[in-house]
Design an enzyme around this catalytic site. Structure first.
Site, PDB file in Angstrom:
ATOM      1  N   HIS A   5       0.858  -1.183   0.000  1.00 13.32           N
ATOM      2  CA  HIS A   5       0.000   0.000   0.000  1.00 13.32           C
ATOM      3  C   HIS A   5       0.898   1.239   0.000  1.00 13.32           C
ATOM      4  O   HIS A   5       2.048   1.191   0.461  1.00 13.32           O
ATOM      5  CB  HIS A   5      -0.901  -0.009   1.237  1.00 13.32           C
ATOM      6  CG  HIS A   5      -2.023  -0.998   1.150  1.00 13.32           C
ATOM      7  ND1 HIS A   5      -3.128  -0.954   1.977  1.00 13.32           N
ATOM      8  CD2 HIS A   5      -2.218  -2.063   0.332  1.00 13.32           C
ATOM      9  CE1 HIS A   5      -3.943  -1.943   1.660  1.00 13.32           C
ATOM     10  NE2 HIS A   5      -3.417  -2.640   0.676  1.00 13.32           N
ATOM     11  N   GLU A   9       1.085   3.843   1.847  1.00 17.63           N
ATOM     12  CA  GLU A   9       1.629   4.249   3.142  1.00 17.63           C
ATOM     13  C   GLU A   9       2.817   3.377   3.536  1.00 17.63           C
ATOM     14  O   GLU A   9       3.831   3.869   4.041  1.00 17.63           O
ATOM     15  CB  GLU A   9       0.557   4.124   4.239  1.00 17.63           C
ATOM     16  CG  GLU A   9      -0.677   4.992   4.019  1.00 17.63           C
ATOM     17  CD  GLU A   9      -1.800   4.255   3.306  1.00 17.63           C
ATOM     18  OE1 GLU A   9      -1.531   3.506   2.348  1.00 17.63           O
ATOM     19  OE2 GLU A   9      -2.964   4.445   3.707  1.00 17.63           O
ATOM     20  N   CYS A  60      -5.970   2.155   5.809  1.00 19.87           N
ATOM     21  CA  CYS A  60      -6.580   0.888   6.201  1.00 19.87           C
ATOM     22  C   CYS A  60      -5.913   0.437   7.503  1.00 19.87           C
ATOM     23  O   CYS A  60      -4.874   0.969   7.912  1.00 19.87           O
ATOM     24  CB  CYS A  60      -6.394  -0.146   5.084  1.00 19.87           C
ATOM     25  SG  CYS A  60      -4.795  -1.006   5.125  1.00 19.87           S
ATOM     26  N   CYS A  88      -2.118  -0.352   7.390  1.00 23.11           N
ATOM     27  CA  CYS A  88      -1.232   0.813   7.312  1.00 23.11           C
ATOM     28  C   CYS A  88      -1.248   1.612   8.610  1.00 23.11           C
ATOM     29  O   CYS A  88      -0.208   2.133   9.031  1.00 23.11           O
ATOM     30  CB  CYS A  88      -1.643   1.685   6.132  1.00 23.11           C
ATOM     31  SG  CYS A  88      -1.395   0.829   4.554  1.00 23.11           S
TER      32      CYS A  88
END
Lengths: 159, 159
Positions: free
Chosen positions: A56, A58, A86, A89
């Site tokens: 992801h 992040e 999410c 993260c």
């Protein structure tokens, strides 16, 4: 006012990374890590590009910032991301000791585009037996020695 | 009985990776990913070795399994790990579509060795304003175009 403008600039950098990501075949997410007013890490979603479900924006940005700073902690750092993180993260932000997160779109906006983080938040906050991924204990006694070895280790690096 | 023995074998492989990790300078965690009775991914904690706060054993093993299988989904896979997963790793298991997790030591055992996952579980399950890492909205309107671009993209790969 100056601080707000500075922060908006960092968020626009994250949004720009998200836009570039869509154009380049990644998911629509971008993030930057900022320390002392300087961007020290950048990332965009690379899940399908790298076959890595953990890539992801992040996570990619935090890993980049850690590489840049040669440290596994991101103390005094802020994360700017084009969408509310999410749970994976956000938990990573805790492990990294990040100070603060700025986000643009919400998890509801993301869900409308097919990224349903809310379901995972709900799963994590359920008692384990109710979760859709089963968690089964096995051989606890055999595993405890590893923790003793860790605690006995003189030169261990705590994290 | 045969199935139990097979599973114990996979868990012992995870425990062995955790032991090797302590000896090699990593944290005391190891994990394997299994599909159709075969280990397709291995990992041990590399947080301090790689300056990567996300390099928990489970994440390293899932990334390895995805690399091996050339897929960002780990459907029909089981994860064996020497300790109950933290919320980052459990959320990653959801993103990876893992089927089942076997763990040996508990989060309580881990906390006794200084790895306090329970605090992060509590943080994730709190309303955002109560969390110790502040989450601040910024420039939502400017970010929504990225999601429209994603939805309009004909050749996008959903994940």
């Amino acid at each position: 006012m100056e601080e707000l403008e500075r922060r908006q600039g960092f968020m626009r950098a994250a949004i720009e990374l998200a836009q570039q990501s869509v154009a380049g075949g990644g998911g629509p997410f971008g993030a930057v890590v900022v320390r002392d007013g300087t961007i020290i890490g950048r990332g965009h979603n690379r899940v399908t590009l790298d076959n890595d479900p953990t890539a992801h924006a992040e996570i990619v940005a935090m890993r980049d910032a850690c590489r840049t700073s040669g440290d596994f902690r991101l103390e005094r750092c802020e994360l700017y991301v084009n969408c509310e993180p999410c749970p994976m993260c956000l938990a990573a932000a805790y492990w990294a000791h990040l100070e603060r997160v700025f986000y643009a779109a919400t998890t509801t906006d993301a869900a409308a585009s097919g990224f349903d983080d809310a379901v995972i938040y709900q799963q994590l906050c359920m008692p384990a037996p109710q979760r859709s991924i089963g968690l089964t204990p096995l051989l606890r006694d055999e595993a405890l020695g590893t923790f003793s070895a860790w605690q006995d280790k003189q030169d261990r690096i705590d994290y």
